[in-house]
Design a protein around this motif. Sequence first.
Motif, PDB file in Angstrom:
ATOM      1  N   LYS A 194       0.807  -1.215   0.000  1.00  0.00           N
ATOM      2  CA  LYS A 194       0.000   0.000   0.000  1.00  0.00           C
ATOM      3  C   LYS A 194       0.843   1.269   0.000  1.00  0.00           C
ATOM      4  CE  LYS A 194      -3.882  -2.137   2.444  1.00  0.00           C
ATOM      5  NZ  LYS A 194      -4.762  -2.087   3.622  1.00  0.00           N
ATOM      6  N   ASP A 195       2.091   1.153   0.407  1.00  0.00           N
ATOM      7  CA  ASP A 195       2.964   2.320   0.516  1.00  0.00           C
ATOM      8  C   ASP A 195       3.957   2.436  -0.631  1.00  0.00           C
ATOM      9  OD1 ASP A 195       1.846   3.141   3.010  1.00  0.00           O
ATOM     10  OD2 ASP A 195       2.983   1.538   3.990  1.00  0.00           O
ATOM     11  N   ASP A 196       3.709   1.757  -1.722  1.00  0.00           N
ATOM     12  CA  ASP A 196       4.602   1.798  -2.878  1.00  0.00           C
ATOM     13  C   ASP A 196       4.405   3.121  -3.626  1.00  0.00           C
ATOM     14  OD1 ASP A 196       6.008   1.511  -5.222  1.00  0.00           O
ATOM     15  OD2 ASP A 196       5.281  -0.509  -5.646  1.00  0.00           O
ATOM     16  N   PRO A 197       5.379   4.039  -3.571  1.00  0.00           N
ATOM     17  CA  PRO A 197       5.205   5.338  -4.225  1.00  0.00           C
ATOM     18  C   PRO A 197       5.316   5.269  -5.746  1.00  0.00           C
ATOM     19  CG  PRO A 197       7.418   5.174  -3.333  1.00  0.00           C
ATOM     20  CD  PRO A 197       6.684   3.919  -2.912  1.00  0.00           C
ATOM     21  N   GLY A 198       5.758   4.126  -6.270  1.00  0.00           N
ATOM     22  CA  GLY A 198       5.890   3.987  -7.713  1.00  0.00           C
ATOM     23  C   GLY A 198       4.592   3.660  -8.424  1.00  0.00           C
ATOM     24  N   VAL A 199       3.540   3.372  -7.652  1.00  0.00           N
ATOM     25  CA  VAL A 199       2.234   3.090  -8.244  1.00  0.00           C
ATOM     26  C   VAL A 199       1.364   4.333  -8.119  1.00  0.00           C
ATOM     27  CG1 VAL A 199       0.183   1.630  -8.188  1.00  0.00           C
ATOM     28  CG2 VAL A 199       2.433   0.652  -7.658  1.00  0.00           C
ATOM     29  N   TRP A 200       0.882   4.805  -9.240  1.00  0.00           N
ATOM     30  CA  TRP A 200      -0.008   5.974  -9.257  1.00  0.00           C
ATOM     31  C   TRP A 200      -1.444   5.492  -9.396  1.00  0.00           C
ATOM     32  CZ3 TRP A 200       1.700  11.262 -11.396  1.00  0.00           C
ATOM     33  CH2 TRP A 200       3.003  11.550 -10.980  1.00  0.00           C
ATOM     34  N   ALA A 201      -2.397   6.373  -9.147  1.00  0.00           N
ATOM     35  CA  ALA A 201      -3.815   6.009  -9.218  1.00  0.00           C
ATOM     36  C   ALA A 201      -4.618   7.092  -9.928  1.00  0.00           C
ATOM     37  CB  ALA A 201      -4.370   5.786  -7.813  1.00  0.00           C
ATOM     38  N   VAL A 202      -5.548   6.643 -10.744  1.00  0.00           N
ATOM     39  CA  VAL A 202      -6.544   7.523 -11.364  1.00  0.00           C
ATOM     40  C   VAL A 202      -7.831   7.308 -10.574  1.00  0.00           C
ATOM     41  CG1 VAL A 202      -7.832   8.078 -13.462  1.00  0.00           C
ATOM     42  CG2 VAL A 202      -5.464   7.251 -13.628  1.00  0.00           C
ATOM     43  N   THR A 203      -8.270   8.331  -9.875  1.00  0.00           N
ATOM     44  CA  THR A 203      -9.392   8.144  -8.943  1.00  0.00           C
ATOM     45  C   THR A 203     -10.674   8.875  -9.310  1.00  0.00           C
ATOM     46  OG1 THR A 203      -8.609   9.980  -7.575  1.00  0.00           O
ATOM     47  CG2 THR A 203      -7.847   7.748  -6.987  1.00  0.00           C
ATOM     48  N   CYS A 204     -10.608   9.850 -10.218  1.00  0.00           N
ATOM     49  CA  CYS A 204     -11.812  10.646 -10.458  1.00  0.00           C
ATOM     50  C   CYS A 204     -11.777  11.328 -11.813  1.00  0.00           C
ATOM     51  CB  CYS A 204     -11.930  11.707  -9.353  1.00  0.00           C
ATOM     52  SG  CYS A 204     -13.420  12.725  -9.472  1.00  0.00           S
ATOM     53  N   PHE A 205     -12.934  11.343 -12.466  1.00  0.00           N
ATOM     54  CA  PHE A 205     -13.154  12.149 -13.663  1.00  0.00           C
ATOM     55  C   PHE A 205     -14.290  13.122 -13.380  1.00  0.00           C
ATOM     56  CE2 PHE A 205     -11.571   8.149 -15.431  1.00  0.00           C
ATOM     57  CZ  PHE A 205     -10.688   8.565 -16.411  1.00  0.00           C
ATOM     58  N   VAL A 206     -14.162  14.310 -13.924  1.00  0.00           N
ATOM     59  CA  VAL A 206     -15.277  15.259 -13.914  1.00  0.00           C
ATOM     60  C   VAL A 206     -15.356  15.868 -15.305  1.00  0.00           C
ATOM     61  CG1 VAL A 206     -16.268  17.354 -12.919  1.00  0.00           C
ATOM     62  CG2 VAL A 206     -14.940  15.814 -11.471  1.00  0.00           C
ATOM     63  N   VAL A 207     -16.514  15.781 -15.921  1.00  0.00           N
ATOM     64  CA  VAL A 207     -16.755  16.462 -17.191  1.00  0.00           C
ATOM     65  C   VAL A 207     -17.813  17.522 -16.933  1.00  0.00           C
ATOM     66  CG1 VAL A 207     -17.557  16.252 -19.574  1.00  0.00           C
ATOM     67  CG2 VAL A 207     -16.090  14.481 -18.597  1.00  0.00           C
ATOM     68  N   ARG A 208     -17.513  18.703 -17.357  1.00  0.00           N
ATOM     69  CA  ARG A 208     -18.378  19.858 -17.109  1.00  0.00           C
ATOM     70  C   ARG A 208     -19.756  19.647 -17.733  1.00  0.00           C
ATOM     71  NH1 ARG A 208     -16.546  25.888 -19.036  1.00  0.00           N
ATOM     72  NH2 ARG A 208     -18.346  27.074 -18.240  1.00  0.00           N
ATOM     73  N   LYS A 209     -20.771  20.060 -17.004  1.00  0.00           N
ATOM     74  CA  LYS A 209     -22.133  19.975 -17.549  1.00  0.00           C
ATOM     75  C   LYS A 209     -22.200  20.756 -18.855  1.00  0.00           C
ATOM     76  CE  LYS A 209     -24.965  18.984 -13.552  1.00  0.00           C
ATOM     77  NZ  LYS A 209     -26.130  19.380 -12.738  1.00  0.00           N
ATOM     78  N   GLY A 210     -22.897  20.171 -19.805  1.00  0.00           N
ATOM     79  CA  GLY A 210     -22.989  20.766 -21.130  1.00  0.00           C
ATOM     80  C   GLY A 210     -22.001  20.153 -22.107  1.00  0.00           C
ATOM     81  N   PHE A 211     -21.024  19.388 -21.575  1.00  0.00           N
ATOM     82  CA  PHE A 211     -20.021  18.756 -22.419  1.00  0.00           C
ATOM     83  C   PHE A 211     -19.990  17.245 -22.231  1.00  0.00           C
ATOM     84  CE2 PHE A 211     -18.696  23.119 -21.894  1.00  0.00           C
ATOM     85  CZ  PHE A 211     -18.327  23.495 -23.175  1.00  0.00           C
ATOM     86  N   ARG A 212     -20.917  16.715 -21.447  1.00  0.00           N
ATOM     87  CA  ARG A 212     -20.946  15.276 -21.200  1.00  0.00           C
ATOM     88  C   ARG A 212     -21.513  14.543 -22.407  1.00  0.00           C
ATOM     89  NH1 ARG A 212     -23.059  15.817 -14.898  1.00  0.00           N
ATOM     90  NH2 ARG A 212     -21.191  16.910 -14.191  1.00  0.00           N
ATOM     91  N   GLY A 213     -21.192  13.260 -22.501  1.00  0.00           N
ATOM     92  CA  GLY A 213     -21.675  12.459 -23.614  1.00  0.00           C
ATOM     93  C   GLY A 213     -20.833  12.581 -24.868  1.00  0.00           C
ATOM     94  N   ARG A 214     -19.679  13.233 -24.787  1.00  0.00           N
ATOM     95  CA  ARG A 214     -18.810  13.398 -25.954  1.00  0.00           C
ATOM     96  C   ARG A 214     -17.576  12.492 -25.896  1.00  0.00           C
ATOM     97  NH1 ARG A 214     -18.591  19.849 -27.405  1.00  0.00           N
ATOM     98  NH2 ARG A 214     -20.693  20.399 -26.713  1.00  0.00           N
ATOM     99  N   GLY A 215     -17.518  11.631 -24.888  1.00  0.00           N
ATOM    100  CA  GLY A 215     -16.390  10.709 -24.790  1.00  0.00           C
ATOM    101  C   GLY A 215     -15.109  11.344 -24.284  1.00  0.00           C
ATOM    102  N   LEU A 216     -15.209  12.427 -23.530  1.00  0.00           N
ATOM    103  CA  LEU A 216     -14.018  13.143 -23.082  1.00  0.00           C
ATOM    104  C   LEU A 216     -13.202  12.362 -22.056  1.00  0.00           C
ATOM    105  CD1 LEU A 216     -15.448  16.775 -22.822  1.00  0.00           C
ATOM    106  CD2 LEU A 216     -13.946  15.835 -24.583  1.00  0.00           C
ATOM    107  N   THR A 217     -13.804  11.395 -21.384  1.00  0.00           N
ATOM    108  CA  THR A 217     -13.022  10.630 -20.412  1.00  0.00           C
ATOM    109  C   THR A 217     -11.963   9.760 -21.091  1.00  0.00           C
ATOM    110  OG1 THR A 217     -14.752   8.929 -20.348  1.00  0.00           O
ATOM    111  CG2 THR A 217     -14.780  10.604 -18.601  1.00  0.00           C
ATOM    112  N   TYR A 218     -12.168   9.413 -22.348  1.00  0.00           N
ATOM    113  CA  TYR A 218     -11.181   8.585 -23.058  1.00  0.00           C
ATOM    114  C   TYR A 218      -9.849   9.321 -23.230  1.00  0.00           C
ATOM    115  CZ  TYR A 218     -14.854   5.182 -24.030  1.00  0.00           C
ATOM    116  OH  TYR A 218     -15.855   4.240 -23.899  1.00  0.00           O
ATOM    117  N   PRO A 219      -9.830  10.524 -23.795  1.00  0.00           N
ATOM    118  CA  PRO A 219      -8.546  11.230 -23.885  1.00  0.00           C
ATOM    119  C   PRO A 219      -7.995  11.634 -22.527  1.00  0.00           C
ATOM    120  CG  PRO A 219     -10.327  12.610 -24.712  1.00  0.00           C
ATOM    121  CD  PRO A 219     -10.898  11.243 -24.522  1.00  0.00           C
TER     122      PRO A 219
END
Length: 199
Positions: free
Chosen positions: A108-133
Amino acid sequence: MSEELVVVSANQAAPEDVDAIFGTTDAGHCRCQRFKVAGWIWRDTTEDERIARLYQQTACGDPGAPATSGLVAYLDGEPVGWVAVEPRTAYPKLRGTRVPWLGRAEDKDDPGVWAVTCFVVRKGFRGRGLTYPLARAAVEHARRGGARAVEAYPMVVPPGKHITWGETHVGVRQVFEEAGFTEVTHPFPRRVVMRLDFP
């Protein structure tokens, strides 16, 4: 004419751009503090405290900052998306969350492992697949930051099943599959642990 998407480290973004993405509802209340705050839940802190913490963690508006906690996406110059990515050790709450650890003997204390924990897409721009890029950019950001691996803990969305945007703030499996992640464990029916190891 095609739209131009640019993703930058959050310290290169202005505070008002981050505010525009998070808005005042959904993720705007949490400000990406779910896995960071002390206490039982993030609501144990005030919204002003969470906003101040996000500004501090992102170092937004400070291009020379040595570290940041995520990336900001711009579509034709308009701030539209956020992804949280940094060393896994930056998320104290992950230590006590069962999802990443069931069936694993991971340090659990390995600093070499990173984490992706959250996406936020602004309202009005959702549904365009922005989480992929955003996911692909998170991988490259972690690689440049010296990570030897990056993990994610996305939701599984069964075909034909509708779930709310708030439930998928951790991302969905397909987004990470297309970014090169593979499944490590499937601790719960709706959650998987995915990982990309760098050579």
